[in-house]
Design a protein around this motif. Structure first.
Motif, PDB file in Angstrom:
ATOM      1  N   HIS A   1      26.197  79.652-118.338  1.00  0.00           N
ATOM      2  CA  HIS A   1      27.788  79.505-118.078  1.00  0.00           C
ATOM      3  C   HIS A   1      28.268  78.223-119.342  1.00  0.00           C
ATOM      4  N   SER A   2      29.723  78.424-119.559  1.00  0.00           N
ATOM      5  CA  SER A   2      30.028  77.087-119.996  1.00  0.00           C
ATOM      6  C   SER A   2      30.494  75.724-119.501  1.00  0.00           C
ATOM      7  N   SER A   3      30.745  75.192-119.923  1.00  0.00           N
ATOM      8  CA  SER A   3      30.507  74.061-119.378  1.00  0.00           C
ATOM      9  C   SER A   3      32.007  73.860-117.954  1.00  0.00           C
ATOM     10  N   LYS A   4      32.537  74.218-118.635  1.00  0.00           N
ATOM     11  CA  LYS A   4      34.082  74.230-117.824  1.00  0.00           C
ATOM     12  C   LYS A   4      33.180  75.466-116.108  1.00  0.00           C
ATOM     13  N   MET A   5      33.125  76.316-116.660  1.00  0.00           N
ATOM     14  CA  MET A   5      32.944  77.084-115.349  1.00  0.00           C
ATOM     15  C   MET A   5      31.273  76.448-114.460  1.00  0.00           C
ATOM     16  N   LEU A   6      30.504  75.658-115.046  1.00  0.00           N
ATOM     17  CA  LEU A   6      29.494  75.357-114.329  1.00  0.00           C
ATOM     18  C   LEU A   6      30.713  73.582-113.679  1.00  0.00           C
ATOM     19  N   ASP A   7      31.864  73.263-113.822  1.00  0.00           N
ATOM     20  CA  ASP A   7      32.288  72.384-113.291  1.00  0.00           C
ATOM     21  C   ASP A   7      32.586  73.259-112.433  1.00  0.00           C
ATOM     22  N   VAL A   8      33.146  74.706-112.218  1.00  0.00           N
ATOM     23  CA  VAL A   8      34.073  75.086-111.085  1.00  0.00           C
ATOM     24  C   VAL A   8      32.415  75.321-109.936  1.00  0.00           C
ATOM     25  N   ILE A   9      31.473  76.081-111.029  1.00  0.00           N
ATOM     26  CA  ILE A   9      30.539  76.167-109.873  1.00  0.00           C
ATOM     27  C   ILE A   9      30.301  75.438-108.773  1.00  0.00           C
ATOM     28  N   LYS A  10      29.648  74.103-109.430  1.00  0.00           N
ATOM     29  CA  LYS A  10      29.266  73.008-108.568  1.00  0.00           C
ATOM     30  C   LYS A  10      30.146  72.473-107.705  1.00  0.00           C
ATOM     31  N   VAL A  11      31.126  73.357-107.508  1.00  0.00           N
ATOM     32  CA  VAL A  11      31.978  72.376-106.213  1.00  0.00           C
ATOM     33  C   VAL A  11      32.636  73.955-105.392  1.00  0.00           C
ATOM     34  N   ALA A  12      31.643  75.054-105.888  1.00  0.00           N
ATOM     35  CA  ALA A  12      31.699  76.163-105.207  1.00  0.00           C
ATOM     36  C   ALA A  12      32.269  76.687-104.253  1.00  0.00           C
ATOM     37  N   GLY A  13      32.699  77.205-102.826  1.00  0.00           N
ATOM     38  CA  GLY A  13      32.638  77.431-101.603  1.00  0.00           C
ATOM     39  C   GLY A  13      32.920  78.827-101.249  1.00  0.00           C
ATOM     40  N   THR A  14      32.343  78.903-100.052  1.00  0.00           N
ATOM     41  CA  THR A  14      32.768  80.690 -99.635  1.00  0.00           C
ATOM     42  C   THR A  14      33.695  81.298-100.154  1.00  0.00           C
TER      43      THR A  14
ATOM     44  N   ALA B   1      38.342  76.870-100.915  1.00  0.00           N
ATOM     45  CA  ALA B   1      37.876  75.828-101.304  1.00  0.00           C
ATOM     46  C   ALA B   1      37.453  74.665-102.158  1.00  0.00           C
ATOM     47  N   LEU B   2      38.364  75.697-103.506  1.00  0.00           N
ATOM     48  CA  LEU B   2      37.844  74.901-104.718  1.00  0.00           C
ATOM     49  C   LEU B   2      38.674  73.702-104.711  1.00  0.00           C
ATOM     50  N   PRO B   3      39.114  73.026-105.514  1.00  0.00           N
ATOM     51  CA  PRO B   3      40.196  71.898-105.609  1.00  0.00           C
ATOM     52  C   PRO B   3      41.258  72.795-106.337  1.00  0.00           C
ATOM     53  N   GLU B   4      42.661  72.211-105.590  1.00  0.00           N
ATOM     54  CA  GLU B   4      43.544  72.695-106.033  1.00  0.00           C
ATOM     55  C   GLU B   4      43.944  72.524-108.144  1.00  0.00           C
TER      56      GLU B   4
ATOM     57  N   SER C   1      40.914  86.238-103.940  1.00  0.00           N
ATOM     58  CA  SER C   1      39.725  84.909-103.322  1.00  0.00           C
ATOM     59  C   SER C   1      38.208  85.258-102.830  1.00  0.00           C
ATOM     60  N   SER C   2      38.073  85.800-103.617  1.00  0.00           N
ATOM     61  CA  SER C   2      36.320  86.486-103.453  1.00  0.00           C
ATOM     62  C   SER C   2      35.324  86.056-104.688  1.00  0.00           C
ATOM     63  N   CYS C   3      36.998  85.915-105.442  1.00  0.00           N
ATOM     64  CA  CYS C   3      35.882  84.876-107.256  1.00  0.00           C
ATOM     65  C   CYS C   3      35.608  84.198-106.806  1.00  0.00           C
TER      66      CYS C   3
END
Length: 393
Positions: A274-287, A291-294, A302-304
């Motif tokens: 994954h790209s660094s930007k995607m990894l930033d998203v993944i690290k704070v991902a929820g269900t 759940a992601l920061p605004e 919503s499932s993405c």
């Protein structure tokens, strides 16, 4: 099929729109009398996969639109066919079917008509057709009625149900419309009793007006298999890493089943980079994406950008299971999307099942496949009718 006294009766199976051959593979997992003799699909990589797992079958890589049932029989060297299975692609289900005498190359033709043609030519004792649940509501139910009428006109008893794979030991909430037809002229007492669920869960289902056709089970039997129950014996990976060794011994009956017949070497356990930007998203991902920061992501359902829930069956595995921007596919605990091996586990493919093609091709095959354990659950229903046909002959 005539058999000499004392021989085990084998049932010749043809798999149309076969893809990986998973639908017929599941039947043979349940009963060795299912003998896959031929298959047909237009996808070259999927055909290679089907050949690898059905080594005795004649798998033709052709478009069914270009191959009549008679020509297929000739090329595959077929005579008696007891069972036809397949899942005509759902992309064509957008309007009422064209007239039968229209151009066969016209894109408006529905591929299910070719399935009907093959059933009419081979006259199998039983057929099994699977499709998306959305077919029920297409054209307000008229298309589904047309399909059933076509088979009834061929003198088949026909019925369908909506089955959820999670109710049959698959660690995934994948709903499919399953239609079964029994040849009234070849089976003494056609039986259209769909399999009772072996596992329970009380999750959401795809809504249609035909609730009478849903097989549900909120409380009886075993609890549905969860994501982590399916994959906990696989090693941890970071994005971009791979491993060919199991992390632990099998931890439960499902893992033992999945590893039966496999070597000590693990295949397809390679995580996407994954790209660094995607990894930033993944690290704070929820269900869910909520759940992601605004402001972290600006689009997507919503499932993405969401993690699979560790103690629940997976949501439907799609062809985009390596892309968090496209599906709910982030590992419950690790910072990456699931690997092809994990997707295969969640689809109930044994580890010994061989896949062929590029990473993209294998992902497509996995996302499009029918879970083998789902078709395995349907197999006894078919056997009951096939055994009835022997008594009728």
């Amino acid at each position: 099929m005539d058999q000499r006294k004392g021989e085990q009766c084998m049932y010749n199976v043809v798999d149309l729109f076969c893809g990986t051959g998973a639908l017929s593979y599941g039947l043979s997992l349940e009963d060795s009398r299912f003998h896959v003799v031929a298959g047909l699909d237009h996808d070259a990589d999927a055909c290679q996969t089907a050949r690898a797992n059905h080594p005795g079958a004649k798998i033709l890589c052709r478009s069914i639109r270009d191959l009549s049932a008679a020509d297929f029989a000739l090329e595959a060297g077929l005579s008696d066919v007891d069972v036809i299975v397949g899942g005509p692609p759902c992309q064509g289900f957008s309007s009422l079917r064209p007239k039968r005498n229209s151009n066969k190359n016209d894109h408006r033709n529905y591929l299910y008509l070719d399935f009907v043609e093959y059933v009419g030519f081979f006259r199998p004792k039983v057929f099994l057709m699977e499709n998306v649940v959305g077919l029920i509501g297409e054209t307000k139910g008229e298309l589904l009625s047309e399909i059933m009428s076509d088979f009834i006109s061929l003198e088949y008893d026909v019925d369908f149900r909506v089955l959820n794979a999670a109710n049959y030991g698959v660690p995934q909430k994948r709903e499919r419309l399953i239609m079964v037809g029994v040849n009234k002229n070849l089976v003494s007492k056609p039986v259209l009793q769909f399999p009772n669920p072996t596992h329970f869960f009380n999750g959401r289902v795809i809504g249609t007006k035909r609730k009478d056709k849903y097989v549900t089970n909120p409380a009886r039997g075993l609890p549905a298999l969860s994501v982590m129950e399916a994959i906990s014996d696989l090693p941890e990976l970071a994005a971009g890493q791979s491993s060919d060794c199991y992390a632990t011994q099998p931890d439960n009956p499902f893992q033992k089943m999945m590893r039966k017949g496999s070597t000590d070497r693990l295949s397809l356990h390679q995580a996407a980079a994954h790209s660094s930007k995607m990894l930033d998203v993944i690290k704070v991902a929820g269900t869910s994406k909520n759940a992601l920061p605004e402001g972290l992501v600006s689009s997507g359902f919503s499932s993405c950008y969401s993690r699979m829930e560790p103690d629940q069956p997976a949501t439907t595995i799609t062809v985009k299971f390596t892309s968090p921007a496209s599906s709910k596919c982030i590992h419950p605990y690790q910072h990456r999307a699931i690997t092809p091996r994990e997707a295969a586990r969640l689809q109930s493919f044994p580890d010994c099942f061989q896949f062929r093609g590029s990473k993209t091709a294998i992902a497509s095959q996995l996302g499009n496949a029918v879970p083998p354990l789902l078709s395995k659950a349907i197999a006894p229903m078919l056997i009951q009718n096939l055994e009835g046909s022997i008594r009728a002959e």
